[in-house]
Write a protein that holds these residues in place. Structure first.
Motif: not given
Length: 483
Positions: A37-40, A57-58, A80-91
């Motif tokens: 599971a990932r987030i944008v 670690n952006l 892209k960053t990883i917070i609490d083991d979740v990859p997050i894509y930030i636009l």
């Protein structure tokens, strides 16, 4: 299984309400089940700084992402960053996302451009990231263009491979309604503007479109799932929801495991259901913070947006009566300027009974939950509500109106021997005060009150069960695709 969550707010990076909490915690629970599971999410003001603070670690992904809107190309950087083991894509796009509130005061085609860009970007992200989701899980109307575009966008309707789409209704009252001309500006085929499509009383309704085009619809509590099928609570979409009922599922929101009085770094004394001494000490610290002497009067907490939905039109008229029966109330929140002024005035006139903290204060809210005796939550409607779940975790007994998720999660202690809160049904000040008085009667019996607190704290409102429910729905949806 790969699932991309598309959310306009994601705690701890950005948060306006419960949507942000859910979008930040559900993917984390899903990853523990083996789901990728990932987030944008957009880079609203402060989001990139917050990601850096959290040590995520952006990393900048090399290519720009380009989207066609209003007949010209708009671009964004992808972080892209990883917070609490979740990859997050930030636009990141300075014109669309910087120096703006997440949700504009007035919805127009222009003010909604950030959401249109953000939604279409979710469909193009795989081209830049080499990670193609099996399912795109959208949250509320700001991401509704994702399923809509897979059916009616002049380009994305031919997308291959085609992901399945989930759509979670966090609040059916917020629908994303726009004039007809936005369809052409956003690349949506105008033939979608029919009574069986996006048309809604002469306007475009994005939420309606998402309900029609998504493969699966979820909402955030069982009671709310029934309520939105009625004309009284469906906000004009009850007919559409009844028509799409076969794909509507109710999954109760869960709490992030960070909400725990045993391990909470923001409270001065930890405590548990087995040992409540720490709660008593937290109460003393809260009293000192508010400048109140301990006169043994119970502390009621109200922490929410200051809106009609949250019941302030029946709560504010109750303030004089609450003061007369000897309770103290701490209000935390922001919103309606009339309600805001009324709370400032109450705190100025009766500083020994009322305190008001304007805005949202993350660290102080933890102390407020830990140190208060009761939560007061007289919502007009409440899709799920996380506030009462947090209060129960912290031994703060909820007094709530029996609606939506509040009805599903709070069991009345007068009506049930295993109850751990107090509920009322009529949406009136009188009914609210009756509920408060019943809670006060229990509070005056220390032995009984201790049992009510401990029963509430023992309830498990984590994502453990609900994340498995989502996992099952994901699997079933993908199996249906293969048939």
């Amino acid at each position: 299984m790969k699932v991309l969550h598309v959310a306009s707010e994601v705690a701890p990076l950005s948060k306006v309400g419960g949507l942000g909490d859910v979008a930040g915690s559900l993917p984390k629970a899903l990853r523990k089940l083996g789901i990728d599971a990932r987030i944008v999410t957009p880079a609203w003001p402060g989001v990139l700084d917050k990601a850096n603070e959290l040590g995520g670690n952006l990393v900048r992904l090399p290519p720009l992402l380009h989207i066609s809107l209003q007949w010209h190309v708009m671009s964004s950087k992808i972080w892209k960053t990883i917070i609490d083991d979740v990859p997050i894509y930030i636009l990141e796009n300075s014109d669309l996302f910087e120096n703006l509130p997440i949700y504009p005061e007035e919805l127009t085609g222009e003010s909604a451009l950030p959401f249109a860009f953000f939604s279409l970007s979710a469909l193009d992200l795989e081209q830049k990231n080499r990670w193609a989701p099996d399912i795109i899980h959208c949250h509320d109307w700001p991401s509704a263009l994702v399923p809509i575009s897979l059916k009616w966008h002049r380009f994305y309707r031919d997308k291959n491979p085609r992901p399945m789409t989930f759509f979670t209704i966090h609040n059916v009252a917020h629908q994303g309604i726009f004039p007809f001309h936005v369809l052409d500006e956003w690349g949506i085929d105008t033939r979608s503007f029919t009574i069986d499509g996006l048309e809604f009383y002469g306007h475009v309704n994005l939420l309606k479109g998402a309900l029609i085009t998504s493969n699966c619809i979820t909402t955030v509590s069982s009671r709310y799932g029934k309520e939105i099928l009625t004309p009284e609570m469906g906000y004009g979409l009850d007919g559409v929801l009844r028509k799409e009922k076969s794909k509507l599922h109710c999954v109760l929101n869960g709490l992030d495991p960070g909400w725990s009085p045993v391990h909470d770094p923001y409270i001065p004394f930890p405590f548990s259901a087995e040992n409540l001494e720490g709660k008593k000490h937290c109460r003393s610290v809260l009293l000192q913070h508010l400048g109140w002497k301990d006169n043994m009067a119970p502390i009621f907490l109200s922490i929410s947006r200051l809106t009609m939905q949250k019941g302030y039109d029946i709560l504010l008229p109750a303030l004089d009566a609450l003061r007369e029966i000897g309770v103290r109330c701490l209000f935390i929140g922001s919103g309606n300027p009339i309600f805001t002024s009324a709370l400032y005035e109450a705190a100025d006139r009766h500083p020994d009974n009322f305190a008001f903290k304007h805005g949202f204060h993350e660290e102080f809210s933890h102390l407020a939950y830990a140190g208060s005796d009761m939560l007061i939550m007289p919502s007009l409607f409440e899709p799920c509500g996380l506030t009462q779940l947090i209060a129960l975790q912290y031994g703060t007994v909820p007094v709530v109106r029996e609606t939506g998720g509040l009805a599903d999660t709070v069991r009345d202690a007068d009506d049930h021997p295993d109850g751990y809160g107090f509920t009322f049904i009529p949406y009136t000040t009188e009914a609210l005060l009756k509920g408060v008085r019943r809670a006060l009667n229990a509070y005056r019996d220390p032995f009984r009150w201790d049992g009510i607190i401990k029963r509430g704290m023992s309830k498990d409102f984590s994502w453990k069960v609900s994340s498995q429910h989502y996992q099952d729905l994901y699997h079933r949806t993908l199996e249906n695709k293969r048939r």
